[in-house]
Enzyme design. Sequence first.
Site, PDB file in Angstrom:
ATOM      1  N   ASP A  52     -38.574 -79.508  -7.563  1.00  0.00           N
ATOM      2  CA  ASP A  52     -39.318 -78.805  -8.603  1.00  0.00           C
ATOM      3  C   ASP A  52     -40.259 -79.752  -9.332  1.00  0.00           C
ATOM      4  O   ASP A  52     -40.181 -80.975  -9.199  1.00  0.00           O
ATOM      5  CB  ASP A  52     -38.353 -78.186  -9.617  1.00  0.00           C
ATOM      6  CG  ASP A  52     -37.504 -77.090  -9.014  1.00  0.00           C
ATOM      7  OD1 ASP A  52     -38.010 -76.354  -8.148  1.00  0.00           O
ATOM      8  OD2 ASP A  52     -36.325 -76.962  -9.407  1.00  0.00           O
ATOM      9  N   TYR A 110     -28.013 -85.552  -4.207  1.00  0.00           N
ATOM     10  CA  TYR A 110     -28.811 -85.650  -5.418  1.00  0.00           C
ATOM     11  C   TYR A 110     -28.041 -86.437  -6.469  1.00  0.00           C
ATOM     12  O   TYR A 110     -26.808 -86.453  -6.473  1.00  0.00           O
ATOM     13  CB  TYR A 110     -29.119 -84.265  -5.990  1.00  0.00           C
ATOM     14  CG  TYR A 110     -30.169 -83.471  -5.260  1.00  0.00           C
ATOM     15  CD1 TYR A 110     -31.507 -83.519  -5.649  1.00  0.00           C
ATOM     16  CD2 TYR A 110     -29.827 -82.651  -4.190  1.00  0.00           C
ATOM     17  CE1 TYR A 110     -32.475 -82.778  -4.983  1.00  0.00           C
ATOM     18  CE2 TYR A 110     -30.790 -81.910  -3.515  1.00  0.00           C
ATOM     19  CZ  TYR A 110     -32.111 -81.971  -3.928  1.00  0.00           C
ATOM     20  OH  TYR A 110     -33.059 -81.244  -3.266  1.00  0.00           O
TER      21      TYR A 110
END
Length: 267
Positions: A52, A110
């Site tokens: 994002d 992540y």
Amino acid sequence: MTRWKTILTYDGTPFNGWQIQPNLPTVQGTLAQAIHHITGETVLPQGSGRTDAGVHALAQVASFSLAAPIPAPNLHKALNRALPSSIRILSVEQAPEDFHARHSALRKTYEYRIATTPICSPMLAPYVWDCPWPLDLATLQQAAAYVLGTHDFTSFAAADPDLTAREAQSVESPDPPSIPYSLLPTPCSTRTIFESSWRSDNDLFIYRVTGSGFLHHMVRNLVGTFVEAGRGRISANSIPVILLAQNRAAAGPTAPARGLFLVEVEY
């Protein structure tokens, strides 16, 4: 045509995410422009996932094919010369013809970073969530352990307006290349989490998660919910209840994008 696999790192601050968008700076668009500048070919590099706006990558993977007979070391150097300093190519190598950065991926890792210092340095601020609340590490760890294994993560998935209805809940998940899209269950919000843990490094709280794939905003929604537990607003034991609810409203807020890093993609 030569199939290329590249690993790149980038500071997501100046970009509107990975995916190309009209009249907006994106990592995918910037990489495509650099490739065109070098080779004259118009290609759209495919990333392992769509980070994002504001999300960073330590090791994003991208794949594309070129007709130009350019050696890997030359392409590597040329790309770094053509790209802005916010994007660096770590490696370039030839890949099998059927390699696809997203479809071939098996696991992704992540990390999310939270700063708990009274005053967050401006050198650090673009890369952490400057969290104003004291957090309990043991509670964060307890909450994170509940998402290990295979679950329906609807409660931690945000609607993605850029995807079609078929893809809305499978963004960033590696679809098995041997199974046609028409045969995949849809929507599918089930994912397997192999690692979910917190650690403390001085004034940083770092969440690390490895999974088979991640839904839109899933990691940030997990972090936002874990922080609610870590600051004492909800019980860590409520995580299984939130999972079972399969309702985004049952979970906590979305953590800011700037603290999230794509760390590794496994194939």
